[in-house]
Design an enzyme around this catalytic site. Sequence first.
Site, PDB file in Angstrom:
ATOM      1  N   TYR A 101     -36.716  23.651 -65.120  1.00  0.00           N
ATOM      2  CA  TYR A 101     -37.698  22.569 -65.145  1.00  0.00           C
ATOM      3  C   TYR A 101     -37.960  22.120 -63.714  1.00  0.00           C
ATOM      4  CZ  TYR A 101     -39.981  18.131 -65.744  1.00  0.00           C
ATOM      5  OH  TYR A 101     -40.900  17.118 -65.668  1.00  0.00           O
ATOM      6  N   GLU A 189     -46.205  19.289 -63.338  1.00  0.00           N
ATOM      7  CA  GLU A 189     -44.966  19.737 -63.984  1.00  0.00           C
ATOM      8  C   GLU A 189     -45.040  21.202 -64.357  1.00  0.00           C
ATOM      9  OE1 GLU A 189     -42.905  17.289 -67.326  1.00  0.00           O
ATOM     10  OE2 GLU A 189     -44.066  18.846 -68.335  1.00  0.00           O
TER      11      GLU A 189
END
Length: 381
Positions: A101, A189
């Site tokens: 992530y 993101e």
Amino acid sequence: MKLHEYQSKFRFSEYGIPIPRGKVATTPNEAFLIAKELGSPVVVKAQVLVGGRGKAGGVKLARTPEEAEQHATAILSMRIKGLPVKKVLVDPASEIENEIYLGITTDRAARRSVVIASAAGGVDIEEVAASTPERIIRTHVDPFLGLRDYQARNIASDISLPRQYWKPFIQIALGLYRCYQNSDASLAEINPLVVTKGGEMMALDGKIVLDDNALFRHNDLAEIRDTDEEVAAETQARQAGLSYVKLDGEIGCMVNGAGLAMATMDMTKLFGGSPANFLDIGGGAKSDKVAVALRIILADRNVKAVLFNIFGGITRCDEVARGILTALSEVPTTVPMIARLVGTNEEEGRAILADAKMITAASLAEAAQKAVNAARQHSTK
Ligand code: GDP
Ligand code: MN
């Protein structure tokens, strides 16, 4: 404003971040042709502006173009969390070794951007943050220096990334930061950022949220807004120059001024009601704007009363009152209307509205109470 996955990834790639070389399809046949052209197993991915598509069945692997077509047929007829799927992204499938992530957002308390990274990327990052917060690494960025190489290297080390991937990781992290900054984003993101079995790093999924207040300097981005994916009322409101946010309550609020609108919502809550929306009609409050606003508020079936809270400064209250009446004549309804007008020519304004059978009030507290009562009575009818 949110960007779709494909829009986000295409933008990432402009900043040197490797992405799968997929394409967007709006029909199953297009998906078939793209899969054929890519000539490998593909993933067919719903393009909707909500998270958790994978878990909702909106991300499917296809080994053949025929299978891609079948998945596209199914996915294009889905709704995910209430939103219709109108496009799919067809990407060559990756063989994943490792899912990371990597995201950047604003940390208001620290008054800085913060880079968030975790070795435990994939679909359950919220779960990771809740149950094993120590697996989430946060790094603040000095706004004048930007994200530095050494910081990206430390992040790579902190998430225990094998050393041979540090160089591409640093390039991706710096690229993501520049993309975030240059886009005036509030979020950029990559989840997952993958290491493939072939040893490549790539952004498999992407998400960018733009700060609407900065969109004026990003015409290219404002143009790609997907209004299909917005609450229809919010689109109409924006086009009419109104600031509107739909909420879940029963009291429609029509207010001039954002601060006053917040106060009105608070007051409604205080007296046991719940606002159906935030709405700032701005200065002037001309009848055409009021009419658009009223239509938007009344289109919400939950609305059981409408509370007008208007401060007449340069715009006189009697003018505003006439504006409201004109609007009401264009938008017939049985929903009770409560008005509180204060400021220049307030008595004249109130008299005009009282003549028109609107409930009037002199203070905001009185208006909020009357609105809450009127809403209760109206909903028992
Ligand atoms: P999200 O559910 O909306 O976040 O959609 P993602 O694009 O992140 O996909 C969800 C998950 O599907 C990923 O975390 C991967 O595990 C898996 N996935 C997505 N693309 C591929 C792919 O090309 N190959 C493989 N093996 N898995 C994939
Ligand atoms: Mn994802």
